[in-house]
Design a protein around this motif. Structure first.
Motif: not given
Length: 734
Positions: A253-263, A297-314
């Motif tokens: 899913r290249p449209q995904a910028g962040i995928i957050q797990t539920a710790p 697809g409009d979820a939130n990033y919780w700051g940890h336990n997640a993977i981030i696509r680096v290029a758009p994040f930067m």
């Protein structure tokens, strides 16, 4: 390249700057990109949620209007109704989110989630790039936090990750005793890594912008090397299958910028932590499923336990300091929600995937530690008011997430104001009026049925999610994982009772946090307590003030309106006994209470983190700085590049070396010791002077303490053939 200056990015978010249209190329060679449209489904679900919540709130306000004669009470009653509407909307949102989660779990999961859409993604090609595993730390327990990192890394290594993994420990620690131990532990951890995998330790001398600044510093220096990064907290644990699943979903899913797990909460040792852990494991399942179903697809990033696509994040998620006044000036404390909002604003998706198992974190061990963490979160969430009002082109779901984050702490002072107005209306009402327990005044002759219905609706809204969670666990056949149905039900009753008792304490504490944030009281950023310590004295320090205030309020209520006293006791008594309750909750108790699935089926990564810690080779009677100076083979300062050879800084270093050699480490501040440790020539000079010190000098005492360690070490070398760190001490001392 794709990077933009971080100092510019946040300024653009506060203007009408047009963002470039994003393209989504294939994620990797041989990876098939699957398109699906989730937005119409999300809009329908959110519209249904809004109708349910607003309908329930309207019905509740109608019941309140028939329980309390608003037209006869003037503005206090009108304000009371407004506060009730806000608070009832707040708890209604949680109730209907749980209902959504229950419905999704009953149908086998959300068919529109990434996990279900790409359930067969295990067949996609292997990941070709390098993955960054990033752990920011700041004065954390070194052995515990790096033990967690070691457990995660070993999991990946056992799964065959070779020449693909770079691990970064990003330290903001300023105490030299802490960061010297971090360096030593990282050196040991790096020595045991597989070929091709690397560990890097980076400590910032200046802690700009707290955690978000730490991550930004990493991205500016090394972010362009990586396609993805997995962010961990000091208490985070992720299994190798969970990380692999995150990478696979990103690839598909290249449209995904962040995928957050539920710790999930794990490794609880105290009563308080076990209560939190049970609630998270038993009830959190339906809440996270409902939240993911509504946000998609409009979820939130919780700051940890997640993977981030680096290029758009930067390119899009840089944060600058706020330029307002008071609370709204300075660095953003709660960065995660803002970063997910900026990612969505740039056209990328943020997903919450609770179906990905193997994601864990730890609960604060005591109530004090939980409230200390809330103080920082409260200030950060209240700061979101500025971007909420000034950012343009934010998605509505992310705007609503910022608003709910603000209300999560404003709800406490609003509840306190609601209780105060309720008491005022009861005292100002007609003689003989009976108060509704702890909430509002209800006349015994007017609206008794409406008042009873309102109580029933409130209780259902508050306790309904717990009931649905128990039903879900039973229908899913998971009750046995909690010790059986009866034990699960008993644990739920105990947890609910303790939560009701703690609710007034949290209300008072959060109200104080909000007041402190509004008054812009200073806030210190420090590491969290992970193990559970303290006693009655520490509890009194935290709760003596609120307890005295509640005692005074109770005396005034008894003096002016004795009939209101019984209804004030459920709110005031928990605050009065808060110190004793906190000490009891900080105890360990029996390990058989509050059973969770991980007790019946231990998870290897949790077991490994609890047993295996990096060997830091600490000598018991020496401080880390003393050991660093005296060590004949300490690598941390010997392998650094030489510092300045002249100038005022060199004169300062020479003076510090002479002062430390003559008066010992106690004569220097932490920052001065850190300055010495960062310059190899100064450490080499101090090393020679310390070994030549007189016996009655401070360094002579350190050498004497070193001699006490050498006897056991020398005996051990006769028994064990390998002593990589301790054996050189014997030759030097002899």
């Amino acid at each position: 390249m794709f990077c933009l200056p971080f100092s510019v990015l946040f300024r653009q978010t506060l203007t009408n700057t047009k963002l470039p249209r994003q393209s989504f190329p294939g994620a990797g060679s041989g990876t098939r990109v699957t398109e699906f449209c989730w937005q119409p489904v999300a809009y329908r679900r959110r519209a249904m949620l809004a109708l349910l919540v607003l309908g329930q709130t309207s019905f509740g306000v109608w019941l309140l209007s028939h329980s309390l004669p608003l037209t006869q009470e003037g503005w206090p009653a009108m304000v009371l109704a407004g506060l009730f509407a806000i608070l009832f909307t707040w708890i209604g949102l949680g109730f209907w989110t749980a209902v959504f989660g229950f419905a999704m779990l009953r149908r086998g999961g959300d068919p529109h989630s990434l996990s279900r859409r790409f359930s067969g993604c295990a067949g996609a090609g292997p990941f070709k790039g390098r993955l960054a595993l990033v752990m920011p730390v700041c004065h954390e327990p070194v052995q515990r936090s790096l033990g967690n990192l070691q457990a995660v890394y070993k999991e990946l290594e056992d799964k065959g990750w070779r020449n693909q993994l770079d691990v970064y420990v990003l330290s903001d620690s300023q105490d030299p005793e802490v960061w010297l131990e971090e360096q030593a532990a990282c050196a040991e951890l790096s020595a045991g890594m597989a070929t091709g995998n690397r560990l890097f330790y980076r400590r910032r001398r200046v802690n700009l912008n707290f955690k978000s600044g730490n991550i930004a510093d990493f991205l500016r220096r090394w972010g362009a090397r990586y396609r993805y990064m997995v962010v961990l907290d000091a208490d985070s644990l992720l299994t190798a299958p969970a990380i692999e699943k995150l990478v696979q979903l990103m690839e598909r899913r290249p449209q995904a910028g962040i995928i957050q797990t539920a710790p999930r909460l794990a490794r609880a040792g105290t009563r308080f932590a076990r209560l939190q852990q049970f609630a998270n494991r038993c009830y959190g399942r339906i809440h996270s499923a409902g939240l993911a179903a509504i946000q998609l697809g409009d979820a939130n990033y919780w700051g940890h336990n997640a993977i981030i696509r680096v290029a758009p994040f930067m390119a899009h998620c840089g944060l600058r300091k706020l330029r307002g006044w008071g609370l709204f000036r300075g660095p953003v404390l709660s960065h995660d929600y803002l970063e997910s909002a900026l990612m969505g604003r740039a056209g990328f998706e943020v997903w919450l995937e609770p179906a990905i198992a193997g994601s864990y974190e730890e609960s604060p061990p005591t109530l004090e530690d939980d409230l200390i963490r809330d103080r920082r979160w409260c200030r950060g969430n209240l700061q979101h008011l500025v971007p909420l009002l000034t950012m343009t082109k934010l998605r509505f779901a992310h705007r609503l997430a910022l608003l709910t984050g603000i209300l999560s702490y404003l709800a406490s002072p609003l509840w306190l104001a609601f209780l105060g107005l309720s008491g005022y209306l009861t005292m100002a009402g007609t003689p003989g009026s009976q108060p509704l327990p702890g909430l509002i005044g209800v006349s015994s002759t007017n609206g008794s049925l409406a008042g009873a219905c309102l109580i029933g609706l409130t209780v259902t809204t508050l306790l309904g999610p717990r009931t649905l969670a128990l039903l879900d666990q039973g229908l899913a056949g998971r009750a046995r994982l909690y010790g059986g149905r009866w034990r699960m039900a008993a644990s739920t009753v105990i947890e609910t009772l303790v939560s009701l008792i703690l609710a007034p304490i949290r209300m008072i504490a959060h109200s104080g946090h909000v007041a402190g944030a509004v008054l812009n009281r200073s806030l210190r950023w420090q590491g969290q307590n992970r193990t559970g310590a303290g006693g009655l004295a520490q509890a009194l320090q935290h709760f003596a003030g609120p307890a005295l205030v509640c005692a005074g309020v109770l005396v005034l209520i008894q003096w002016y309106s004795p009939n209101l006293t019984p209804w004030a006791l459920p709110v005031t008594i928990p605050v009065l006994i808060a110190p004793l309750l906190t000490v009891w909750l900080a105890g360990t108790g029996s390990g058989q209470q509050m059973v969770i699935p991980e007790q019946a089926s231990p998870v290897p990564v949790i077991t490994r983190a609890s047993m295996d810690h990096p060997q830091s080779n600490r000598l018991p009677l020496l401080s880390w700085f003393e050991q660093t100076v005296l060590s004949p083979r300490y690598h941390c300062w010997r392998q650094r590049q030489p510092g300045p050879s002249g100038g005022s800084k060199q004169r300062v270093l020479n003076a510090l070396v002479e002062q430390c050699a003559a008066q010992g480490p106690g004569a220097l501040t932490g920052s001065q010791i850190s300055l010495l440790c960062e310059h190899p020539e100064a450490m080499q000079s101090l090393h020679l002077k310390a070994w030549q010190a007189e016996p009655d000098s401070p360094w002579g005492g350190a050498l004497a303490r070193l001699g006490l360690n050498l006897g056991p070490i020398q005996t051990a070398t006769r028994t064990h053939k390998t002593q990589p760190e301790h054996s050189p001490w014997i030759g030097v001392a002899s």
